[in-house]
Write a protein that holds these residues in place. Structure first.
Motif, mmCIF file in Angstrom:
data_model
loop_
_atom_site.group_PDB
_atom_site.id
_atom_site.type_symbol
_atom_site.label_atom_id
_atom_site.label_comp_id
_atom_site.label_asym_id
_atom_site.label_seq_id
_atom_site.Cartn_x
_atom_site.Cartn_y
_atom_site.Cartn_z
ATOM 1 N N SER A 1 -40.173 6.747 -66.925
ATOM 2 C CA SER A 1 -39.872 5.322 -67.080
ATOM 3 C C SER A 1 -41.016 4.495 -66.515
ATOM 4 N N ILE A 2 -41.195 3.317 -67.102
ATOM 5 C CA ILE A 2 -42.198 2.369 -66.613
ATOM 6 C C ILE A 2 -41.565 0.983 -66.598
ATOM 7 N N PRO A 3 -41.874 0.181 -65.587
ATOM 8 C CA PRO A 3 -41.284 -1.163 -65.511
ATOM 9 C C PRO A 3 -41.870 -2.070 -66.584
ATOM 10 N N THR A 4 -41.035 -2.948 -67.127
ATOM 11 C CA THR A 4 -41.481 -3.827 -68.218
ATOM 12 C C THR A 4 -41.421 -5.301 -67.840
ATOM 13 N N ARG A 5 -41.309 -5.614 -66.569
ATOM 14 C CA ARG A 5 -41.196 -7.013 -66.158
ATOM 15 C C ARG A 5 -42.407 -7.814 -66.630
ATOM 16 N N ASN A 6 -42.118 -8.908 -67.306
ATOM 17 C CA ASN A 6 -43.168 -9.816 -67.787
ATOM 18 C C ASN A 6 -44.193 -9.096 -68.668
ATOM 19 N N SER A 7 -43.784 -7.994 -69.272
ATOM 20 C CA SER A 7 -44.706 -7.239 -70.122
ATOM 21 C C SER A 7 -44.062 -7.000 -71.476
ATOM 22 N N ASP A 8 -44.911 -6.804 -72.457
ATOM 23 C CA ASP A 8 -44.446 -6.486 -73.799
ATOM 24 C C ASP A 8 -44.167 -4.985 -73.860
ATOM 25 N N LYS A 9 -42.914 -4.639 -74.100
ATOM 26 C CA LYS A 9 -42.523 -3.227 -74.114
ATOM 27 C C LYS A 9 -43.301 -2.451 -75.166
ATOM 28 N N LEU A 10 -43.452 -3.025 -76.346
ATOM 29 C CA LEU A 10 -44.178 -2.343 -77.417
ATOM 30 C C LEU A 10 -45.638 -2.124 -77.040
ATOM 31 N N LYS A 11 -46.210 -3.119 -76.338
ATOM 32 C CA LYS A 11 -47.604 -2.989 -75.922
ATOM 33 C C LYS A 11 -47.759 -1.866 -74.899
ATOM 34 N N LEU A 12 -46.813 -1.781 -73.965
ATOM 35 C CA LEU A 12 -46.867 -0.717 -72.957
ATOM 36 C C LEU A 12 -46.802 0.663 -73.612
ATOM 37 N N VAL A 13 -45.919 0.805 -74.582
ATOM 38 C CA VAL A 13 -45.780 2.089 -75.268
ATOM 39 C C VAL A 13 -47.028 2.385 -76.091
ATOM 40 N N SER A 14 -47.594 1.347 -76.709
ATOM 41 C CA SER A 14 -48.818 1.530 -77.490
ATOM 42 C C SER A 14 -49.967 1.995 -76.599
ATOM 43 N N GLU A 15 -50.072 1.410 -75.413
ATOM 44 C CA GLU A 15 -51.113 1.829 -74.467
ATOM 45 C C GLU A 15 -50.886 3.269 -74.006
ATOM 46 N N LEU A 16 -49.618 3.625 -73.842
ATOM 47 C CA LEU A 16 -49.292 4.999 -73.458
ATOM 48 C C LEU A 16 -49.729 5.973 -74.551
ATOM 49 N N LYS A 17 -49.464 5.625 -75.795
ATOM 50 C CA LYS A 17 -49.883 6.486 -76.907
ATOM 51 C C LYS A 17 -51.397 6.639 -76.945
ATOM 52 N N ALA A 18 -52.100 5.545 -76.663
ATOM 53 C CA ALA A 18 -53.565 5.613 -76.651
ATOM 54 C C ALA A 18 -54.049 6.570 -75.563
ATOM 55 N N THR A 19 -53.386 6.537 -74.415
ATOM 56 C CA THR A 19 -53.748 7.449 -73.321
ATOM 57 C C THR A 19 -53.525 8.901 -73.734
ATOM 58 N N VAL A 20 -52.414 9.146 -74.408
ATOM 59 C CA VAL A 20 -52.115 10.506 -74.862
ATOM 60 C C VAL A 20 -53.133 10.961 -75.899
ATOM 61 N N ILE A 21 -53.500 10.059 -76.806
ATOM 62 C CA ILE A 21 -54.497 10.399 -77.830
ATOM 63 C C ILE A 21 -55.825 10.759 -77.177
#
Length: 385
Positions: A9-29
């Motif tokens: 889990s990652i906190p999403t306060r004041n953040s775009d949830k989709l953007k956080l997941v997109s950044e996570l995917k980029a890290t995995v790639i």
């Protein structure tokens, strides 16, 4: 190779949830640890639970560790039971593979979400369901074991050697001498003692009819012989046989016995097949229910640890990452570096090029939470079919 899931889990306060997941995917790639990151990362939603006080969350966190271990042990028992019987069982969860079930996870509100229920009550409901299905499994297993034991015993009588197998169909009426004073006994004699038997059987007891012993049948180990003795001295003769390692068979001739034995064996085979089918179907049900329970407990742990780690409000993104045994070791370091900002103590180690990030196993309590900058739990898919 079995599937492995990271639940984090990652906190999403004041953040775009989709953007956080997109950044996570980029890290995995960028980590090159997973061949197809786009299909390996999934987000899931959890209900708004009543988490109670901090003390209650800490206590529940400890209880959930025990529940996790208990359910995992029960699940492994089901798999081993299937393997021990060489069952070609395809385990599914509501007709989904474990992988598809986890990736598309939906909280089971019907079973595990009562109105105004506390988290500990939900956890207890999950365990109650697991225990009920385990009891049903044990009952079905016992029924099968009894049927299998009965069949094994009958097969041993039918298919064993002449010292143990049923003599129905082996002994005929012409092999028997019966009168008010005489009785025929049937003795299994080891082949390497057969000559000895003929030399001494007349002297093993009183009132043995001379030259009354004849070979009726033989197998690779024993010869079955008959012998006529006076009823009065039958027990003394039988005891003398045992002392000389000859096996006196307990047998009373019945012309219908062969047919009865065959029918009894066939009935036992039908019963064993029936109970095996019931047991196999039970395994599928209890596996499905128990794997669902384990997934729910894992996600309860993730929720509780998120509350303890990130605090309120409970605005978190829950992520499932599909891996295998090899890719898990490659993915964890870049994940830690990407989310190091969530843990100041770990961030300083990551930014310090002279320091090493100590990557340990999955933490089990509050003292271990600084190992990773995010709550992380693993879930194994029991097998790939």
């Amino acid at each position: 190779m079995k599937d492995l899931f990271y639940l984090l889990s990652i906190p999403t306060r004041n953040s775009d949830k989709l953007k956080l997941v997109s950044e996570l995917k980029a890290t995995v790639i960028n980590s090159k640890s997973i061949q197809d990151p786009s299909s390996a990362i999934h987000t899931i939603d959890l209900p708004s639970f009543k988490y109670g006080t901090l003390a209650a969350c800490i206590s529940l966190s400890e209880d959930l560790v025990k529940y996790d271990q208990q359910i995992s042990s029960v699940l492994q028992k089901y798999i081993e039971s299937s393997d021990s019987l060489n069952l070609t069982t395809t385990f599914t969860i509501d007709e989904l593979s474990p992988k598809d079930y986890v990736n598309g996870f939906l909280w089971n509100n019907f079973k595990y979400r009562r109105t105004n229920a506390r988290l500990d009550e939900i956890a207890e409901a999950i365990m109650k369901n697991v225990n009920a299905h385990e009891l049903d499994f044990k009952n079905k297993q016992q029924d099968y074991q009894i049927a299998r034991g009965t069949l094994t015993q009958l097969e041993r009588k039918q298919l064993g050697n002449l010292s143990t197998k049923s003599l129905a169909g082996v002994v005929s009426e012409r092999d028997i001498v019966e009168s008010d004073f005489l009785e025929s006994l049937f003795v299994a004699v080891p082949l390497n003692h057969l000559k000895e038997w003929y030399n001494k059987y007349e002297r093993l007891g009183k009132m043995v009819v001379p030259r009354s012993s004849n070979e009726i049948a033989r197998d690779s180990e024993y010869a079955l012989v008959n012998v006529s003795v006076f009823r009065k001295y039958k027990e003394d003769f039988a005891q003398a046989c045992r002392e000389n390692k000859y096996i006196v068979r307990d047998f009373r001739f019945d012309s219908s016995l062969a047919q009865k034995s065959a029918e009894e064996l066939e009935d036992a085979r039908d019963k064993e097949k029936f109970e095996l089918k019931k047991f196999s179907e039970s395994l599928k049900v209890v596996f499905s229910e128990t794997f669902q329970a384990l997934t729910h407990v894992k996600l309860l742990r993730l929720y509780v640890e998120s509350v303890l780690r990130y605090g309120l409000p409970t605005d978190y993104a829950y992520v499932v990452i599909n891996l295998d045994d090899k890719s898990s070791s490659k993915l964890l370091p870049p994940l830690i570096q990407h989310f190091a900002h969530l843990s100041p103590s770990l961030a300083s180690k990551v930014n310090d090029k002279s320091g090493d990030v100590n990557i340990g196993g999955e933490y089990a309590g509050l003292l271990d939470q600084d190992i990773y900058p995010f709550p992380l739990f693993t879930l194994d898919s029991p097998r790939n079919d």
